[in-house]
Write an enzyme that holds these catalytic residues in place. Structure first.
Site, short mmCIF file in Angstrom:
data_model
loop_
_atom_site.label_atom_id
_atom_site.label_comp_id
_atom_site.label_asym_id
_atom_site.label_seq_id
_atom_site.Cartn_x
_atom_site.Cartn_y
_atom_site.Cartn_z
N CYS A 138 39.84 107.66 33.44
CA CYS A 138 40.73 107.72 32.27
C CYS A 138 39.96 108.17 31.04
O CYS A 138 40.31 109.14 30.37
CB CYS A 138 41.37 106.34 32.03
SG CYS A 138 42.53 105.87 33.33
N GLU B 71 45.20 104.88 23.44
CA GLU B 71 43.76 104.99 23.25
C GLU B 71 43.45 105.95 22.10
O GLU B 71 43.92 107.08 22.08
CB GLU B 71 43.09 105.47 24.54
CG GLU B 71 43.33 104.58 25.75
CD GLU B 71 42.64 103.22 25.66
OE1 GLU B 71 41.81 103.01 24.75
OE2 GLU B 71 42.93 102.35 26.52
N HIS C 225 47.39 104.23 28.39
CA HIS C 225 47.27 103.36 29.55
C HIS C 225 48.57 102.60 29.76
O HIS C 225 49.16 102.11 28.79
CB HIS C 225 46.13 102.34 29.35
CG HIS C 225 44.84 102.77 29.93
ND1 HIS C 225 43.67 102.90 29.18
CD2 HIS C 225 44.49 103.11 31.20
CE1 HIS C 225 42.69 103.29 29.97
NE2 HIS C 225 43.15 103.42 31.19
#
Length: 199
Positions: free
Chosen positions: A151, A86, A170
């Site tokens: 998250c 991410e 992730h």
């Protein structure tokens, strides 16, 4: 850094929540701890509860206590089939209940922050390339949307602390398609690639 002093890397995974009674992120982080990163790195791992208020307190505490050169949060994504790096996190839109059935009152992560989005200075495309060229069983991709749940929330908190050395990864659920040990190898390669950018 004094000669012989180890650099600290903090890596967190998440505890169980609905649909993920065994959270692949925490399994993968525990497997990573067995592997280690390198002789000059002290690896600290921590399991975060899927609770907004707790995460909001715990993460700044980890930064203060350990003063890591790199903070990496790991979470599970039910829609992922690759390790997903991410690049950024969001401050608002947190309207999904945590395991206690609670959302942030303002549906934001850091009240008063002037940044709707914070982008990590770690170049995830470079990390992705390094891992995919490492001849591991796992593959990685880059994402710009961590999902507006714990998250995304945890990532924003760390980016707000220090965007120079914060990351989020992730992982897919266990067996979809990777084992915990295979995910750990992917985490290890990803974090090693990140360390080359923060040194």
């Amino acid at each position: 850094m004094p000669v012989g002093e180890k650099r600290c890397v903090c890596v967190t995974g998440f505890g169980p929540f609905k649909g993920h009674l065994v959270n692949a992120s925490w399994v993968a982080v525990q497997e990573l701890a067995k592997l280690g990163l390198s002789d000059d790195v002290e690896l600290i791992i921590y399991e975060l509860p899927v609770v907004y208020e707790d995460v909001k307190k715990i993460i700044p505490g980890l930064w203060e206590k350990h003063k890591p050169v790199l903070m990496v949060h790991v979470g599970v994504s039910g829609i992922a089939d690759e390790i997903t790096l991410e690049q950024q996190a969001h401050n608002d839109g947190y309207n999904r209940c945590d395991v206690r059935g609670v959302t942030p009152i303002t549906q934001t992560c850091v009240d008063g922050s002037c940044h709707d989005v914070i982008v990590s200075k770690i170049n995830m495309a470079q990390v992705c390339k390094a891992v995919n060229e490492a001849n591991l069983k796992v593959t990685t991709v880059v994402s710009h949307d961590p999902g507006r749940y714990l998250c995304d929330f945890s990532y924003y908190i760390s980016l707000h602390q220090n965007r120079d050395c914060s990351a989020f990864i992730h992982v897919p659920p266990l067996g979809s398609p990777y084992s915990g040990a295979e995910l750990a190898l992917g985490l290890q390669a990803s974090i090693r690639a990140m360390l080359t950018q923060v040194q």
